[in-house]
Scaffold this active site. Structure first.
Site, PDB file in Angstrom:
ATOM      1  N   LYS A 122       3.312   3.997  81.845  1.00 47.39           N
ATOM      2  CA  LYS A 122       2.750   4.963  80.899  1.00 47.39           C
ATOM      3  C   LYS A 122       3.764   5.417  79.857  1.00 47.39           C
ATOM      4  O   LYS A 122       3.422   5.659  78.708  1.00 47.39           O
ATOM      5  CB  LYS A 122       2.189   6.174  81.658  1.00 47.39           C
ATOM      6  CG  LYS A 122       0.944   5.852  82.469  1.00 47.39           C
ATOM      7  CD  LYS A 122       0.354   7.114  83.085  1.00 47.39           C
ATOM      8  CE  LYS A 122      -0.930   6.799  83.829  1.00 47.39           C
ATOM      9  NZ  LYS A 122      -1.575   8.006  84.385  1.00 47.39           N
ATOM     10  N   LYS A 207      -8.537  -4.647  84.128  1.00 45.88           N
ATOM     11  CA  LYS A 207      -9.440  -3.710  84.793  1.00 45.88           C
ATOM     12  C   LYS A 207     -10.299  -2.972  83.775  1.00 45.88           C
ATOM     13  O   LYS A 207      -9.830  -2.626  82.688  1.00 45.88           O
ATOM     14  CB  LYS A 207      -8.604  -2.708  85.605  1.00 45.88           C
ATOM     15  CG  LYS A 207      -9.393  -1.852  86.573  1.00 45.88           C
ATOM     16  CD  LYS A 207      -8.442  -1.001  87.404  1.00 45.88           C
ATOM     17  CE  LYS A 207      -9.198  -0.091  88.368  1.00 45.88           C
ATOM     18  NZ  LYS A 207      -8.280   0.752  89.155  1.00 45.88           N
ATOM     19  N   LYS A 210     -11.292   3.405  80.981  1.00 44.77           N
ATOM     20  CA  LYS A 210     -11.745   4.455  80.064  1.00 44.77           C
ATOM     21  C   LYS A 210     -10.976   4.406  78.754  1.00 44.77           C
ATOM     22  O   LYS A 210     -11.480   4.854  77.724  1.00 44.77           O
ATOM     23  CB  LYS A 210     -11.557   5.833  80.704  1.00 44.77           C
ATOM     24  CG  LYS A 210     -12.412   6.095  81.916  1.00 44.77           C
ATOM     25  CD  LYS A 210     -12.249   7.524  82.428  1.00 44.77           C
ATOM     26  CE  LYS A 210     -10.907   7.753  83.072  1.00 44.77           C
ATOM     27  NZ  LYS A 210     -10.762   9.117  83.635  1.00 44.77           N
TER      28      LYS A 210
END
Length: 345
Positions: A122, A207, A210
């Site tokens: 991240k 994957k 969102k």
């Protein structure tokens, strides 16, 4: 930690949560929410929170966050989470999460956190400018679990490392402060069923997410029937017909993903889906998958829309869930405060 007490004698409890960032989608439902609903049937207390404190680890809009929490809570309810049986609440409304996180910050070790791969993913190349919260959020995650002395946590593959950290923190606390007792359980993973990992409709190796910039990469729980059917028609595939065996899907990630979605929505195995469609092309398979997806998801979308039209009811459910959660968390924090030696007047 050979001297660490591990014989926890408390009741079984389950905790899980999702961040209020982006729209919840089919992958969230099949990979988590469907399982959460099933776990309610075990008669074990379940705590399902919207982890808005975790959402602060990345830049966010404070004005939009309350409605984002409501949206995720509504998705939980639309998926079948029953607030009469499970506590549905916002993480930030139970202050004990933050208080236990500080205690655990003083129990966890820097080296443990430096091994967490998600921070590196991240933060990227600019890790020195990332917030301290992004670095330490696995400790808050441990507090989320252990403030309820949760014994079981539904996890995906990407969260197993964080659950192991929670176990390490619990074991260290028990050893250092437990006075020979296992104060906190070492939480066990509830492994998701096969087929729960749903991939992007545009890239079968990624994957479903969102945060994907393309809305066509996912089926949102709020999508109507026409949108669901359109996204499946546009889903990436290859030119070959469907094979007769699972092994023959190797090297065909998009085909494997669509077969897996069909299997998950119908309760069949991937092999039984291939038995039905072997030798047929996606011109036949996609329309049938669209029918199945619409039939399965349209009631969820309708319930979701109805819930979102009554914000006051969602707030009532969240407030009641927070009260239920605090009733469990408060004595846990009181015990932890005494064990670490906080002053009590």
């Amino acid at each position: 930690m050979s001297d660490t007490p591990t014989d926890y004698k408390g009741p079984e409890r389950i905790l899980s949560g999702m961040q209020p960032t982006g729209a919840l989608h089919l992958g969230n439902y099949l990979g988590a929410l469907k399982n959460w609903v099933a776990l309610q049937e075990r008669g074990v207390p379940c705590f399902y929170c919207v982890v808005d404190m975790h959402a602060m680890t990345m830049p966010h809009d404070p004005a939009a966050l309350p409605d984002a929490v409501r949206n995720v809570a509504a998705a939980y309810l639309a998926a079948g989470v029953d607030p009469a049986r499970s506590a549905v609440f916002a993480q930030s409304s139970v202050r004990e999460h933050a208080e236990l996180a500080w205690i655990f910050n003083c129990v966890a070790r820097l080296g443990w956190l430096e091994r967490m791969t998600q921070f590196k993913d991240k933060a990227g190349k600019d890790a020195e400018r990332a917030s301290v919260g992004l670095f330490t959020y696995p400790v808050l995650q441990a507090a989320d679990i252990l403030v309820y002395k949760a014994t079981h946590v539904p996890v995906g593959e990407d969260q197993k490392q964080h659950l192991e950290l929670s176990r390490d923190i619990a074991a260290r606390f028990n050893r250092d402060f437990g006075k020979g007792e296992a104060v906190f359980p070492l939480p066990e993973p509830v492994i998701m069923p096969d087929g729960a990992r749903i991939m992007s409709l545009k890239d079968g190796t990624a994957k479903m997410s969102k945060s994907d910039p393309s809305d066509n990469a996912r089926i949102n729980l709020a999508d109507d029937a026409d949108t669901i059917a359109r996204k499946i028609r546009k889903a990436k595939t290859d030119a070959d017909a469907l094979p007769a065996s699972i092994k023959e899907l190797e090297g065909r990630p998009e085909a494997r993903n669509l077969v897996g979605i069909y299997a998950a929505l119908t309760g069949k195995t991937s092999q039984s889906v291939l038995d039905e469609f072997a030798g047929q092309g996606f011109g036949v398979f996609k329309p049938r998958l669209a029918e199945v997806a619409v039939e399965y998801l349209a009631p969820i979308a309708d319930t979701y829309a109805r819930l979102l039209s009554d914000r006051a009811e969602i707030d009532r459910i969240l407030a009641a869930g927070a009260e239920k959660a605090r009733s469990v968390a408060e004595p846990v924090i009181a015990e932890a405060r005494d064990l670490v030696g906080y002053w009590r007047g």
